[in-house]
Design an enzyme around this catalytic site. Sequence first.
Site, PDB file in Angstrom:
ATOM      1  N   LYS A 112      -1.892 -34.745 -23.182  1.00 27.14           N
ATOM      2  CA  LYS A 112      -1.686 -33.685 -23.415  1.00 27.14           C
ATOM      3  C   LYS A 112      -0.302 -33.300 -24.416  1.00 27.14           C
ATOM      4  CE  LYS A 112      -2.772 -34.011 -18.273  1.00 27.14           C
ATOM      5  NZ  LYS A 112      -3.509 -35.437 -18.277  1.00 27.14           N
TER       6      LYS A 112
HETATM    7  C1  LIG Z   1      -4.509 -35.331 -18.169  1.00 25.50           C
HETATM    8  C2  LIG Z   1      -5.817 -35.822 -18.046  1.00 25.50           C
HETATM    9  C3  LIG Z   1      -7.139 -36.335 -18.244  1.00 25.50           C
HETATM   10  C4  LIG Z   1      -7.520 -35.028 -17.942  1.00 25.50           C
HETATM   11  O1  LIG Z   1      -8.113 -33.940 -19.102  1.00 25.50           O
HETATM   12  P1  LIG Z   1      -8.584 -32.614 -17.823  1.00 25.50           P
HETATM   13  O2  LIG Z   1      -8.104 -31.923 -18.576  1.00 25.50           O
HETATM   14  O3  LIG Z   1      -7.841 -31.971 -16.668  1.00 25.50           O
HETATM   15  O4  LIG Z   1     -10.042 -32.927 -18.248  1.00 25.50           O
HETATM   16  C5  LIG Z   1      -7.954 -37.554 -18.455  1.00 25.50           C
HETATM   17  N1  LIG Z   1      -6.838 -38.369 -19.146  1.00 25.50           N
HETATM   18  C6  LIG Z   1      -5.607 -38.621 -18.918  1.00 25.50           C
HETATM   19  C7  LIG Z   1      -4.881 -39.766 -19.813  1.00 25.50           C
HETATM   20  C8  LIG Z   1      -5.592 -37.192 -18.741  1.00 25.50           C
HETATM   21  O5  LIG Z   1      -3.654 -37.154 -18.540  1.00 25.50           O
END
Ligand SMILES: *Cc1c(COP(=O)(O)O)cnc(C)c1O
Length: 494
Positions: A112
């Site tokens: 993120k």
């Molecule tokens: C948010 C997150 C996901 C999922 O990603 P999306 O874009 O919501 O599909 C997968 N792995 C981790 C570690 C995350 O923080």
Amino acid sequence: MEYISTRDKSVKVSAATAIANGISNDGGLFVPDDFPKLNEKDFEILCNLSYIDKAEYILKLFLNDFTIDEIKYCVNGAYSGSFDDDKPAPLKAIGDNINILELWHGPTCAFKDLALQLLPFLLTTSAKKVSSGKKTVILVATSGDTGKAALEGFKDVKDTEIIVFYPSEGVSPMQKLQMDSQKGENVHVCAIKGNFDDAQSAVKKIFTDNAVKEKLKNNNMEFSSANSINWGRLAPQIIYYISAYCDLLKEKADLSKGFNVTVPTGNFGNILAAFYAKKMGVPINKLICASNSNNVLTDFIKTGIYDRNRKFYTTISPSMDILISSNLERMLFYLCGNDDNYVVSLQKQLSENGRFEIKSEVKERLQELFYGGFCDDTETLNTIKDTFDNYNYLCDTHTAVAVNVYGKYLKETGDNRPVVIASTASPYKFAKSVLSAVSDKTSDSEFETVRLLSTVTDTVIPKPIAELENAKVRFNTVVNKEDMYKAVFDSLGI
Ligand SMILES: *Cc1c(COP(=O)(O)O)cnc(C)c1O
């Protein structure tokens, strides 16, 4: 290029408006009305650029009302100095055509960061254009990863305040410490008595409360959202798939039939960005959508029926414990040929009955693009062990879900094109589970667990995690959910 709403395509706004508003007034999500296409010449140029310059090259195609200087300011602010070795998205080959795209070298060790380091710059630049000088107030309800990444992204960004609420019993000790020790003059962190849904619904209520909005306006402030439905979080994610393609070219991978991409999926944001990269001309063949036991997307891709009326599982890959994937709406809009009325009818069925079924021609298009699969916690742990034993590569619980599902895809189809597997978190963020997969050693202490993991696997503890052990706790308020309004006003001093 302009942005249109998935629920009313006659709504057309600029990039700055789409980013500043986050969501369209009709409840729809903003999508570009046309996707820029990259040709061979573009890729030749792109592949010789640094990550920051790639980001500038790609973003200027999407941010129609930003000047070049503004884009430069945004990408430099986001990506210089905040990632290990200034490499936000290194691609690591681990074996037979398998490449791991490591997206966790930023300040919070999860993917993120790639979007949330950039979003504050995009948002404040957009706000300046469309809402003349008001201070932007970001409200976040988080179950862990998003809150910390948003805090790191917005800390000390001029003209912003950020307030994060998390459920006091609903985050891991490491996540709690990460947030409670957050530095920055404009950051506010508050635990609430209740679960994530309580935090989320209260934030939504405050966010849309007219009296609160009025009070903010009188103090020259306004709310905005760092949520993953904001276009400003999606655009940055397209960049790393283009960067991965350039890295494959450099390694002289056999790309005559394209390559596959596997993504551990929750809200469908990350995999959607891969699809957008494909639309722009990156030769991606199949998009492999990996889920944990909350396998609503696996079923959807296999049957065309999306049904959230099912048991909710709390898993060891918690960032994928989601039953409503909000970014899927953008994919549906594309799949039905921008038929906004059809999207409205599907979303209405989803909110009223918790389910919808797409028509057969839409389903065909979906299945042509995507493969869906899932695995449970036991398979996840076994995959961490196997990947470590076979490739000497340590992956976190979310990445392991993707590795597992890729294995199922390979077995089922025999399609051995090169694959890029998105790795979304450092194994040290989920040290307890990861350690239990590769060793019998255990410890009750969070940091002892981290050290054990490092010794057992001979891997390096990421700096942001090591530094946490001596971090000072700055925030320790816990409030009832009824008192969240007051917490917001106190944080803002209004
Ligand atoms: C948010 C997150 C996901 C999922 O990603 P999306 O874009 O919501 O599909 C997968 N792995 C981790 C570690 C995350 O923080």
